[in-house]
Design a protein around this motif. Structure first.
Motif, short mmCIF file in Angstrom:
data_model
loop_
_atom_site.label_atom_id
_atom_site.label_comp_id
_atom_site.label_asym_id
_atom_site.label_seq_id
_atom_site.Cartn_x
_atom_site.Cartn_y
_atom_site.Cartn_z
N UNK A 147 0.65 -1.23 -0.15
CA UNK A 147 0.15 0.08 -0.17
C UNK A 147 0.58 1.55 -0.13
N UNK A 148 -0.03 2.51 -0.35
CA UNK A 148 0.65 3.05 -0.61
C UNK A 148 1.83 4.11 1.32
N UNK A 149 0.98 3.62 1.56
CA UNK A 149 1.06 4.32 3.14
C UNK A 149 2.90 3.86 3.79
N UNK A 150 2.81 2.03 2.79
CA UNK A 150 4.26 1.93 3.53
C UNK A 150 5.35 1.18 2.70
N UNK A 151 5.29 2.62 1.31
CA UNK A 151 6.11 3.21 0.53
C UNK A 151 8.01 3.19 0.85
N UNK A 152 8.95 3.38 0.08
CA UNK A 152 10.38 3.87 1.24
C UNK A 152 10.65 4.70 -0.12
N UNK A 153 11.52 5.47 0.43
CA UNK A 153 12.64 6.49 0.11
C UNK A 153 12.83 5.99 -1.20
N UNK A 154 13.63 6.71 -2.28
CA UNK A 154 14.43 6.32 -2.61
C UNK A 154 16.30 6.42 -2.18
N UNK A 155 15.88 6.86 -1.62
CA UNK A 155 17.64 6.22 -0.19
C UNK A 155 17.69 5.20 0.03
N UNK A 156 17.26 4.87 1.04
CA UNK A 156 16.26 3.40 1.50
C UNK A 156 16.01 2.20 0.59
N UNK A 157 15.41 2.69 -0.74
CA UNK A 157 16.01 1.36 -1.51
C UNK A 157 17.17 1.52 -2.47
N UNK A 158 17.71 2.26 -2.80
CA UNK A 158 19.22 2.15 -2.72
C UNK A 158 20.30 1.19 -2.18
N UNK A 159 19.97 1.59 -0.96
CA UNK A 159 20.63 1.63 -0.12
C UNK A 159 20.49 0.10 0.32
N UNK A 160 19.13 -0.44 -0.17
CA UNK A 160 19.27 -2.08 -0.34
C UNK A 160 19.82 -2.58 -1.14
#
Length: 439
Positions: free
Chosen positions: A31-44
């Motif tokens: 869901x939309x409220x559980x989406x992460x930031x670009x930084x978080x995704x790039x780190x993973x």
């Protein structure tokens, strides 16, 4: 209602969250409220691909090509891998779904089990490679002759990685955030030492190949390093807030991160005769730093691997929680490590580079033709989509023949064939949807 082109398109109302057993949503849209930031995704994703066993593939390439040719091979292979992963990652962000759940829409509710078995099974194999590598390199560090001690390290490391994967996206983010910068600092320091050893960049460029390998096999090896994991990039990019964020994060991880690790391995092989920087650090007498690099790197990468086969298992058995499958797959992977799975890495990578890319290609082609407006929950889906299964079979056969006959680049042939045939099949069968169609 107007929707931005790169915003999530799940076809479901994500404003109200249903009760979820697993907070990582393994079989439902994020869901939309559980989406992460670009930084978080790039780190993973960077933490996933900064992976020391990839350097072993780089070592095989480094001794088979001149440095100029090596750079070209790595660039071509990395561009194929990154382009493929970016396409899948974008679809993951748009739908909020994992790869294996998207396969339900492409292969049917039962046909998708092939994807779950194929992707989950290969990730369990990778898990075994990593666990075995940890045991072997730790035994070398302490000069252990006892296999029991080596096996104990494998089991203990597996438990730690399994627990991290059970904790989910958040656990992998924090492990990657802490360990990845330290690992990259160590890796660049070893590269600097390597250049001192060989006489700088000019010495590296003048090194003569000591082995031989065709460009097609080399590029297939580069793609194969992370094509199985890359096919499952939607497992993480489904948390992206926009499709653009997903593409950029995939570039950071699968183009930059993976290419760097291959080059690190190649440089180590050319200068020290050893592609794994852990062993290079051992040779330099820096055993403690070598163990830090080993455990920090493989912990985060294998937690991602366990997470991937966990969500594949959840889809395969249609369960709302990944945890039982993370645990079960970790046990199987540990057993594979104990029997020596990690000693067959190169052949395993070539196999992945042949049979995994066509699966992602079918999903990409089918999404372009039919699902750009969304993959809605509750859609009427066939049990088996025989046409798309046939597309996968044909594309895999052509990729295998390409490898067997030494003609072309097998992963690229598999991906392009699958995309084109899936598009043609949808047009011929009349199932293609216009872009503006409602879900």
């Amino acid at each position: 209602m107007v929707r931005r082109d790169d915003s999530p398109a799940t076809g479901v109302d994500t404003g109200v969250e249903a009760e979820a057993i697993d907070p990582d949503y393994p079989v439902t849209p994020v869901p939309a409220h559980a989406r992460k930031t670009f930084f978080s995704l790039a780190v993973v994703l960077l933490g996933f691909t900064v992976f020391t066993p990839t350097m072993l593939a780089g070592a095989a390439l480094g001794t088979a090509f001149s440095f100029g040719d090596l750079l070209l091979v790595v660039l071509v292979g990395s561009l194929i891998l990154a382009g493929y992963v970016c396409a899948l990652g974008y679809i993951g962000a748009r739908t909020g779904l994992t790869t294996v759940v998207m396969a339900r829409y492409t292969l049917g509710t039962r046909g998708s089990k092939l994807a779950s078995i194929l992707l989950g099974g290969t990730q369990i194999g990778w898990y075994g490679v990593i666990i075995g590598t940890i045991g072997t390199l730790t035994a070398q560090a302490f000069s252990w002759d006892s296999y029991a001690a080596e096996a104990a390290v494998m089991i203990a490391a597996s438990v730690l990685m399994c627990l991290t994967a059970c904790y989910g996206y958040r656990g992998m983010y924090w492990v990657s955030l802490i360990s990845t910068p330290l690992i990259l600092i160590l890796a660049f320091w070893v590269v600097a030492r390597s250049l001192e050893e060989v006489g700088g960049w000019s010495g590296l460029a003048s090194a003569e190949p000591a082995a031989s390998m065709t460009s097609a096999i080399a590029i297939t090896t580069v793609v194969g390093t992370f094509v199985s994991a890359g096919t499952q990039a939607p497992n993480w990019t489904r948390f992206a807030r926009t499709g653009r964020h997903a593409i950029l994060a995939c570039i950071v991880g699968f183009l930059i991160g993976n290419a760097l690790m291959i080059l690190f391995g190649a440089i180590g092989a050319i200068t020290f005769g050893e592609g794994d920087f852990v062993l290079v650090l051992y040779q330099l007498g820096l055993v403690g730093w070598g163990l830090l690099l080993l455990f920090g790197n493989l912990w985060k990468s294998n937690a991602d691997t366990a997470y991937a086969f966990g969500v594949a298992g959840a889809e395969l058995f249609e369960k709302p929680s990944k945890t039982p499958f993370v645990i079960g797959g970790s046990v199987i992977g540990t057993v594979l490590a104990l029997v020596g799975m990690h000693h067959h890495l190169e052949g395993y990578l070539v196999m992945l580079g042949i049979f995994i890319p066509p699966l992602g290609g079918v999903i990409i082609g089918d999404w372009i033709a039919r699902w750009r407006a969304g993959m809605p929950e509750g859609a009427s889906l066939p049990m088996v989509n025989g046409v798309n299964l046939a597309v996968y079979a044909v594309a895999s056969l052509l990729a295998w023949l390409s490898d067997h006959c030494g003609v072309g680049i097998p992963p690229l042939i598999g991906i392009v064939t699958a995309i084109v045939l899936a598009l043609v099949a949808s047009r011929v069968s009349g199932t293609a949807r216009p872009r503006s169609a409602a879900s």
